[in-house]
Every structure is written in structure tokens, then in C-alpha cells.
Write an enzyme that holds these catalytic residues in place. Structure first.
Site, PDB file in Angstrom:
ATOM      1  N   ALA A   1       3.040  -0.641   4.877  1.00 41.55           N
ATOM      2  CA  ALA A   1       2.898  -0.801   6.117  1.00 41.55           C
ATOM      3  C   ALA A   1       2.489  -2.177   6.427  1.00 41.55           C
ATOM      4  CB  ALA A   1       1.813   0.277   6.299  1.00 41.55           C
TER       5      ALA A   1
ATOM      6  N   ARG B   1       5.065  10.965  -2.328  1.00 42.90           N
ATOM      7  CA  ARG B   1       4.761  10.638  -0.994  1.00 42.90           C
ATOM      8  C   ARG B   1       6.193  10.883  -0.324  1.00 42.90           C
ATOM      9  NH1 ARG B   1       4.526   4.514   1.141  1.00 42.90           N
ATOM     10  NH2 ARG B   1       4.118   4.995   3.513  1.00 42.90           N
TER      11      ARG B   1
ATOM     12  N   GLU C   1      13.036  -9.425   1.218  1.00 41.83           N
ATOM     13  CA  GLU C   1      12.140  -8.177   1.946  1.00 41.83           C
ATOM     14  C   GLU C   1      12.960  -6.898   1.469  1.00 41.83           C
ATOM     15  OE1 GLU C   1      11.895  -8.085   6.259  1.00 41.83           O
ATOM     16  OE2 GLU C   1      10.457  -6.705   6.056  1.00 41.83           O
TER      17      GLU C   1
ATOM     18  N   TYR D   1      11.434   8.815   1.185  1.00 40.42           N
ATOM     19  CA  TYR D   1      11.133   7.741   0.210  1.00 40.42           C
ATOM     20  C   TYR D   1      11.902   8.095  -1.142  1.00 40.42           C
ATOM     21  CZ  TYR D   1       7.836   5.831   3.531  1.00 40.42           C
ATOM     22  OH  TYR D   1       7.186   5.198   4.310  1.00 40.42           O
TER      23      TYR D   1
ATOM     24  N   ASP E   1       2.054 -15.495   6.561  1.00 36.34           N
ATOM     25  CA  ASP E   1       1.565 -17.165   6.329  1.00 36.34           C
ATOM     26  C   ASP E   1       1.752 -17.455   4.885  1.00 36.34           C
ATOM     27  OD1 ASP E   1       1.146 -17.415   9.115  1.00 36.34           O
ATOM     28  OD2 ASP E   1      -1.280 -17.253   8.918  1.00 36.34           O
TER      29      ASP E   1
ATOM     30  N   ARG F   1      13.385   4.468  12.114  1.00 37.19           N
ATOM     31  CA  ARG F   1      11.862   5.344  12.466  1.00 37.19           C
ATOM     32  C   ARG F   1      11.293   5.012  13.568  1.00 37.19           C
ATOM     33  NH1 ARG F   1       9.338   4.880   6.508  1.00 37.19           N
ATOM     34  NH2 ARG F   1       8.175   6.675   7.349  1.00 37.19           N
TER      35      ARG F   1
ATOM     36  N   ARG G   1       7.425   0.682  13.593  1.00 37.01           N
ATOM     37  CA  ARG G   1       7.834   0.191  12.279  1.00 37.01           C
ATOM     38  C   ARG G   1       9.231  -0.875  12.378  1.00 37.01           C
ATOM     39  NH1 ARG G   1       5.780   3.616   8.303  1.00 37.01           N
ATOM     40  NH2 ARG G   1       5.134   5.477   9.132  1.00 37.01           N
TER      41      ARG G   1
ATOM     42  N   HIS H   1      12.752  -2.513   1.886  1.00 36.30           N
ATOM     43  CA  HIS H   1      12.052  -1.284   1.958  1.00 36.30           C
ATOM     44  C   HIS H   1      13.171  -0.113   1.695  1.00 36.30           C
ATOM     45  CE1 HIS H   1       9.474  -3.308   4.929  1.00 36.30           C
ATOM     46  NE2 HIS H   1      10.594  -3.944   5.144  1.00 36.30           N
TER      47      HIS H   1
ATOM     48  N   SER I   1      13.096   3.075   2.845  1.00 35.24           N
ATOM     49  CA  SER I   1      13.865   3.536   4.173  1.00 35.24           C
ATOM     50  C   SER I   1      14.290   2.600   4.891  1.00 35.24           C
ATOM     51  CB  SER I   1      12.427   4.321   5.028  1.00 35.24           C
ATOM     52  OG  SER I   1      11.639   3.626   5.481  1.00 35.24           O
TER      53      SER I   1
ATOM     54  N   PRO J   1       0.771  -1.181  -0.082  1.00 41.01           N
ATOM     55  CA  PRO J   1      -0.186   0.007  -0.104  1.00 41.01           C
ATOM     56  C   PRO J   1       0.822   1.287  -0.178  1.00 41.01           C
ATOM     57  CG  PRO J   1      -0.269  -1.132   2.249  1.00 41.01           C
ATOM     58  CD  PRO J   1       0.730  -1.965   1.151  1.00 41.01           C
ATOM     59  N   ASN J   2       0.486   2.115  -0.808  1.00 39.91           N
ATOM     60  CA  ASN J   2       1.003   3.518  -0.854  1.00 39.91           C
ATOM     61  C   ASN J   2       2.343   3.874  -1.664  1.00 39.91           C
ATOM     62  OD1 ASN J   2      -1.364   4.967   0.639  1.00 39.91           O
ATOM     63  ND2 ASN J   2      -0.171   4.057   2.671  1.00 39.91           N
TER      64      ASN J   2
ATOM     65  N   ASN K   1       7.962  -5.573  -0.953  1.00 42.99           N
ATOM     66  CA  ASN K   1       8.068  -4.403  -0.287  1.00 42.99           C
ATOM     67  C   ASN K   1       6.611  -4.238   0.303  1.00 42.99           C
ATOM     68  OD1 ASN K   1       7.893  -2.223   1.282  1.00 42.99           O
ATOM     69  ND2 ASN K   1       9.015  -0.886  -0.388  1.00 42.99           N
TER      70      ASN K   1
ATOM     71  N   HIS L   1       4.411  -4.466   9.010  1.00 38.22           N
ATOM     72  CA  HIS L   1       4.313  -4.215  10.368  1.00 38.22           C
ATOM     73  C   HIS L   1       2.980  -4.905  11.061  1.00 38.22           C
ATOM     74  CE1 HIS L   1       7.485  -1.658   9.385  1.00 38.22           C
ATOM     75  NE2 HIS L   1       6.629  -0.969   8.637  1.00 38.22           N
TER      76      HIS L   1
HETATM   77  C1  DQA Z   1       8.301   1.077   3.603  1.00 40.00           C
HETATM   78  C2  DQA Z   1       8.298   1.410   5.029  1.00 40.00           C
HETATM   79  C3  DQA Z   1       7.138   1.019   5.927  1.00 40.00           C
HETATM   80  O1  DQA Z   1       7.177   1.365   7.256  1.00 40.00           O
HETATM   81  C4  DQA Z   1       6.210   1.909   5.336  1.00 40.00           C
HETATM   82  O2  DQA Z   1       4.799   1.676   6.008  1.00 40.00           O
HETATM   83  C5  DQA Z   1       5.854   1.977   3.655  1.00 40.00           C
HETATM   84  C6  DQA Z   1       7.106   1.924   3.130  1.00 40.00           C
HETATM   85  C7  DQA Z   1       9.717   1.465   2.806  1.00 40.00           C
HETATM   86  O3  DQA Z   1       9.632   0.967   1.673  1.00 40.00           O
HETATM   87  O4  DQA Z   1      10.399   2.003   3.529  1.00 40.00           O
HETATM   88  O5  DQA Z   1       4.765   1.832   3.037  1.00 40.00           O
HETATM   89  O6  DQA Z   1       8.062  -0.435   3.408  1.00 40.00           O
END
Ligand code: DQA
Length: 151
Positions: free
Chosen positions: A81, A22, A102, A27, A91, A111, A115, A104, A106, A14-15, A78, A84
Site C-alpha cells: 500500500a 490475505r 516495481e 493475491y 525519495d 482495481r 491504487r 505487484h 495484482s 506492509p501486509n 513490492n 500509493h
Molecule cells: C500490491 C497492490 C497494492 O495496491 C496493495 O496495497 C498491496 C499489494 C500487490 O502486490 O498487488 O498490498 O502491492
């Protein structure tokens, strides 16, 4: 000897479709399309074919992970959110029998405390964080050597 070609799934939660506008101070200014294009180009050099997807929906991400069985040799995720919060994604990854990296943009450890816990890390081969969009390239490199080692 030419390297074996592999299909790699790259999932974004998401996002992440909002990258570029953003919180650029966290980011960066690259859009998700920029990152997808960089991955596409680099994957070609590594002998990978990639499928780069984004979803804001936890259920859809779970479905994508389930469908990866038998279709892909590796997963880069990635989860945004959902990293977390999502036992469901944890699963689904557990059922997959392919290496999972995995990513990210950031560094979540640097942070807010909420997170600091990841439901993805315990079921991933490894985590790459804090390097912006370049983390996806690092993840593809990691998969290349893992898959070469598997033979
Ligand atoms: C993220 C880090 C997450 O905590 C955050 O909710 C994101 C982006 C990152 O790529 O740094 O949406 O996954």
C-alpha cells in the site's frame, strides 16, 4: 563466459507477510515464504545472490533502501500500500543508483481508483504487475538482462 554474480535486494511492504491467507482471490495462495523460496532457487540459476525482506514499517523500508547503496546491484520492490502513498520511499529510491523493478502481485490499474497512482513507478526502471508471485521471477529476469547490458 560465466555471468557476473550480483547481489539483489527484494523488498516487500506492509501486509505482504499475510500472503496465503490475505484475500487469496486477489493475491493467490502462495505465501511470502513460498515466493522467497522460488526467488532463491531462480536467482541461483541466474547467478544472483538475493536478500529477501519484508517490513510493515515505511521507515524501515526507507532504511533498507538507503543501506542498499554499495551493497546491491539491483532492487525489486513490492511496496504494498505504500506504493500509493509514500513520498519517502520515492525519495529514497531516487538516491539509489541501481536499477529498480516495481512488482505487484495484482494489477492495481484494474482495481480501485486509489491504487491507480504509484509513487514508485516514476523512479523505477519498469513495473511488473498482475502475474502473482511469478512477477518476482520476471523482475529477476529483467534485472539479469539490464545488468548484462551494463557490462
Ligand atoms: C500490491 C497492490 C497494492 O495496491 C496493495 O496495497 C498491496 C499489494 C500487490 O502486490 O498487488 O498490498 O502491492
Amino acid at each position: 563466459m560465466p555471468k557476473q554474480r550480483h547481489n539483489i535486494l527484494i523488498l516487500n511492504g506492509p501486509n505482504l507477510n499475510m500472503l496465503g491467507s490475505r484475500e487469496p482471490e486477489i493475491y493467490g495462495i502462495q505465501t511470502l515464504t513460498d515466493i522467497a523460496n522460488d526467488c532463491e532457487e531462480y536467482a541461483g540459476e541466474l547467478g544472483f545472490t538475493i536478500d529477501f525482506r519484508q517490513s510493515n514499517s515505511e521507515g524501515e523500508l526507507v532504511t533498507f533502501i538507503q543501506q542498499a547503496r554499495g551493497a546491491f546491484s539491483g532492487l525489486v520492490i513490492n511496496a504494498g500500500a505504500y506504493t500509493h502513498t509514500s513520498v519517502a520511499i520515492h525519495d529514497a529510491i531516487k538516491i539509489l543508483e541501481i536499477p529498480v523493478i516495481e512488482v505487484h502481485l495484482s494489477n492495481p490499474q484494474a482495481r480501485e481508483a486509489f491504487r491507480h497512482h504509484s509513487y514508485i513507478s516514476p523512479v523505477a526502471k519498469g513495473t511488473i504487475c498482475g502475474f502473482g508471485g511469478h512477477g518476482y521471477i520476471l523482475a529477476l529476469n529483467a534485472l539479469r538482462s539490464l545488468l548484462d547490458d551494463e557490462g
